[in-house]
Design a protein around this motif. Structure first.
Motif, PDB file in Angstrom:
ATOM      1  N   ALA A  41       3.276  13.758 -11.277  1.00 12.39           N
ATOM      2  CA  ALA A  41       3.175  13.320  -9.882  1.00 12.39           C
ATOM      3  C   ALA A  41       4.564  12.849  -9.471  1.00 12.39           C
ATOM      4  CB  ALA A  41       2.158  12.185  -9.747  1.00 12.39           C
ATOM      5  N   THR A  42       5.053  13.348  -8.342  1.00 13.08           N
ATOM      6  CA  THR A  42       6.453  13.125  -7.992  1.00 13.08           C
ATOM      7  C   THR A  42       6.623  12.291  -6.731  1.00 13.08           C
ATOM      8  OG1 THR A  42       6.544  15.233  -6.773  1.00 13.08           O
ATOM      9  CG2 THR A  42       7.163  15.279  -9.085  1.00 13.08           C
ATOM     10  N   ALA A  43       7.568  11.350  -6.814  1.00 15.68           N
ATOM     11  CA  ALA A  43       7.996  10.579  -5.644  1.00 15.68           C
ATOM     12  C   ALA A  43       9.060  11.376  -4.892  1.00 15.68           C
ATOM     13  CB  ALA A  43       8.529   9.217  -6.088  1.00 15.68           C
ATOM     14  N   PRO A  44       9.368  11.009  -3.648  1.00 20.68           N
ATOM     15  CA  PRO A  44      10.249  11.850  -2.815  1.00 20.68           C
ATOM     16  C   PRO A  44      11.706  11.878  -3.273  1.00 20.68           C
ATOM     17  CG  PRO A  44       9.665   9.825  -1.657  1.00 20.68           C
ATOM     18  CD  PRO A  44       8.816   9.875  -2.880  1.00 20.68           C
ATOM     19  N   ILE A  45      12.334  13.023  -3.036  1.00 19.27           N
ATOM     20  CA  ILE A  45      13.756  13.213  -3.294  1.00 19.27           C
ATOM     21  C   ILE A  45      14.460  13.516  -1.976  1.00 19.27           C
ATOM     22  CG2 ILE A  45      13.509  13.934  -5.688  1.00 19.27           C
ATOM     23  CD1 ILE A  45      13.514  16.817  -4.808  1.00 19.27           C
ATOM     24  N   ASN A  46      15.777  13.398  -1.983  1.00 16.81           N
ATOM     25  CA  ASN A  46      16.545  13.558  -0.755  1.00 16.81           C
ATOM     26  C   ASN A  46      17.392  14.826  -0.813  1.00 16.81           C
ATOM     27  OD1 ASN A  46      19.259  12.961   0.864  1.00 16.81           O
ATOM     28  ND2 ASN A  46      17.602  11.794   1.803  1.00 16.81           N
ATOM     29  N   ASP A  70      -4.810  12.661   8.074  1.00 18.80           N
ATOM     30  CA  ASP A  70      -4.541  11.398   7.360  1.00 18.80           C
ATOM     31  C   ASP A  70      -3.154  11.513   6.752  1.00 18.80           C
ATOM     32  OD1 ASP A  70      -4.401   9.151   5.698  1.00 18.80           O
ATOM     33  OD2 ASP A  70      -6.562   9.179   5.330  1.00 18.80           O
ATOM     34  N   PHE A  71      -2.183  10.936   7.423  1.00 19.32           N
ATOM     35  CA  PHE A  71      -0.783  11.084   7.003  1.00 19.32           C
ATOM     36  C   PHE A  71      -0.568  10.601   5.576  1.00 19.32           C
ATOM     37  CE2 PHE A  71       3.610   9.790   6.505  1.00 19.32           C
ATOM     38  CZ  PHE A  71       4.313  10.814   7.107  1.00 19.32           C
ATOM     39  N   HIS A  72      -1.077   9.418   5.250  1.00 14.95           N
ATOM     40  CA  HIS A  72      -0.787   8.808   3.955  1.00 14.95           C
ATOM     41  C   HIS A  72      -1.547   9.449   2.806  1.00 14.95           C
ATOM     42  CE1 HIS A  72       1.786   5.695   5.528  1.00 14.95           C
ATOM     43  NE2 HIS A  72       0.874   5.378   6.431  1.00 14.95           N
ATOM     44  N   ARG A  73      -2.643  10.122   3.109  1.00 10.85           N
ATOM     45  CA  ARG A  73      -3.444  10.716   2.034  1.00 10.85           C
ATOM     46  C   ARG A  73      -3.304  12.231   1.944  1.00 10.85           C
ATOM     47  NH1 ARG A  73      -6.027   6.003   3.364  1.00 10.85           N
ATOM     48  NH2 ARG A  73      -6.654   4.754   1.565  1.00 10.85           N
ATOM     49  N   THR A  74      -2.317  12.773   2.624  1.00 11.56           N
ATOM     50  CA  THR A  74      -2.016  14.198   2.477  1.00 11.56           C
ATOM     51  C   THR A  74      -1.166  14.380   1.222  1.00 11.56           C
ATOM     52  OG1 THR A  74      -2.122  14.690   4.841  1.00 11.56           O
ATOM     53  CG2 THR A  74      -0.814  16.170   3.481  1.00 11.56           C
ATOM     54  N   ILE A  75      -1.705  15.088   0.257  1.00  8.78           N
ATOM     55  CA  ILE A  75      -1.038  15.264  -1.032  1.00  8.78           C
ATOM     56  C   ILE A  75      -0.728  16.741  -1.246  1.00  8.78           C
ATOM     57  CG2 ILE A  75      -1.208  14.917  -3.536  1.00  8.78           C
ATOM     58  CD1 ILE A  75      -1.108  12.346  -1.774  1.00  8.78           C
ATOM     59  N   SER A  76       0.464  16.993  -1.773  1.00  9.04           N
ATOM     60  CA  SER A  76       0.898  18.360  -2.042  1.00  9.04           C
ATOM     61  C   SER A  76       0.670  18.696  -3.512  1.00  9.04           C
ATOM     62  CB  SER A  76       2.391  18.500  -1.702  1.00  9.04           C
ATOM     63  OG  SER A  76       2.862  19.781  -2.034  1.00  9.04           O
ATOM     64  N   THR A 113       1.561  17.248  -8.586  1.00  9.29           N
ATOM     65  CA  THR A 113       1.156  16.732  -7.288  1.00  9.29           C
ATOM     66  C   THR A 113       2.302  15.899  -6.724  1.00  9.29           C
ATOM     67  OG1 THR A 113       0.210  14.682  -8.181  1.00  9.29           O
ATOM     68  CG2 THR A 113      -1.255  16.595  -8.014  1.00  9.29           C
ATOM     69  N   SER A 114       2.270  15.680  -5.423  1.00 10.21           N
ATOM     70  CA  SER A 114       3.381  14.947  -4.799  1.00 10.21           C
ATOM     71  C   SER A 114       2.950  14.303  -3.495  1.00 10.21           C
ATOM     72  CB  SER A 114       4.545  15.904  -4.520  1.00 10.21           C
ATOM     73  OG  SER A 114       5.621  15.216  -3.897  1.00 10.21           O
ATOM     74  N   VAL A 115       3.616  13.191  -3.178  1.00 12.18           N
ATOM     75  CA  VAL A 115       3.499  12.661  -1.821  1.00 12.18           C
ATOM     76  C   VAL A 115       4.068  13.709  -0.871  1.00 12.18           C
ATOM     77  CG1 VAL A 115       3.772  10.299  -2.636  1.00 12.18           C
ATOM     78  CG2 VAL A 115       5.783  11.563  -1.888  1.00 12.18           C
TER      79      VAL A 115
END
Length: 331
Positions: free
Chosen positions: A117-122, A276-282, A292-294
């Motif tokens: 599960a991945t947090a965002p990258i820039n 649901d913006f916060h619960r949309t998972i990729s 999976t990812s935010v």
């Protein structure tokens, strides 16, 4: 046995570290999986007070050493990170974020973790670091040596696949061929089957208003999209469409379809995030492991302040835990 989920911290200067902390401050995460963070101890510890969390870090070298206990963050530490500032584009941060992802993928490929599960990258930091990939999906495809993996969003009971991703709308339309529509529907069906979804029904979103109204508002549906759907039907795929984009996502959300094939990036993104913006998972399908990812960015404008919501990261880890048993052990 609970699955081990490799959790990447994301860009150290973004909100990834704090939403990782926020997620691992929830007991329900540890009830369903053993999260192992891939990241930097110094960055995480700097946020303990800001996030007001009573956690401790357990440094480990391999996932088998993880305690999996609520209140303890099992961390594989990548300590080589120069001084940095939250909210700033930095080549070292881009390089570090890439290393976390590569290592998590290696853990999954060796079955030392059952999903990631991945947090965002820039993207700017990645570019500054000369990382040859624009984002997670391309990165993981390169690491796993897979061509054109599938992106799927899941929010509530709606799933959305994407025929095209990071392209201008003009270029995306050029890729809406009957061959591509057919190929994607076949692969989307296989992806859902791998995730344990039975009796799979698909709808393909229309491109033009009212799906073109038989050529009144464009001919892409007649020339390419519908013929592609018909080819998929001949291949045994339960697919319909094109269904006008102003109604197909609502219908899927209410159970009429198991998944929608969105034709371009914003078409599906808007539908999911408005639901649901916060619960949309990729979910990245087509890889030899589950990821999976935010589905939000690094939010440099609020990074390090402790105010970023961790809901998306929590949902990402939960979804990884949900699908991991279906995925592990399959070819």
């Amino acid at each position: 046995m609970k699955p081990i989920i490799a959790v990447t911290m994301g860009d150290p200067a973004g909100i990834g570290p704090e939403i990782t902390l926020g997620s691992l401050n929830k007991k329900e995460i540890y009830d369903i999986c053993t999260p192992v963070v891939i990241g930097n101890a110094r960055v995480l510890e700097s946020l303990f007070e800001v996030k007001e969390v009573d956690l401790k870090i357990n440094l480990i070298e391999k996932t088998s050493e993880a305690k999996g206990e609520y209140g303890t963050i099992d961390l594989i530490d990548f300590p080589d990170l120069p001084e940095y500032e939250f909210g700033q584009v930095n080549a070292a941060n881009g390089s570090a974020a890439f290393e976390y992802i590569k290592y998590a993928a290696e853990l999954c490929q060796s079955n030392e973790a059952q999903a990631m599960a991945t947090a965002p990258i820039n993207k700017e930091s990645l570019k500054a670091a000369k990382v040859p990939y624009i984002g997670h999906t391309e990165m993981l495809a390169g690491v796993a040596k897979i061509d054109d993996p599938l992106t799927m969003f899941e929010v509530r009971n709606m799933r959305i696949f994407f025929l095209t991703r990071h392209l201008s709308l003009k270029d995306a339309i050029g890729q809406m061929t009957k061959e591509r529509v057919h190929d994607y529907l076949v692969r989307c069906d296989a992806a859902l089957q791998k995730l344990g979804v039975e009796n799979r029904t698909f709808a393909v979103a229309g491109l033009n208003p009212h799906s073109g109204e038989n050529g009144l508002f464009g001919t892409e549906e007649m020339d390419e999209i519908k013929p592609g759907i018909e080819l998929a039907q001949k291949s045994g795929i339960d697919a319909v469409g094109p269904v006008p984009a102003d109604s197909v996502f609502f219908q899927a959300l209410n159970g009429r379809y198991d998944a929608v094939l969105s034709l371009y990036h914003d078409q599906g993104h808007i539908a999911a995030k408005m639901t649901d913006f916060h619960r949309t998972i990729s979910i990245t399908n087509g890889l030899p492991f589950l990821r999976t990812s935010v589905d939000h960015g690094t939010a440099f404008d609020i990074a390090g302040q402790g105010i970023a919501s961790s809901v998306s990261m929590e949902e990402s880890i939960k979804l990884a835990a949900k699908y991991a048993p279906h995925f592990v052990g399959q070819e």
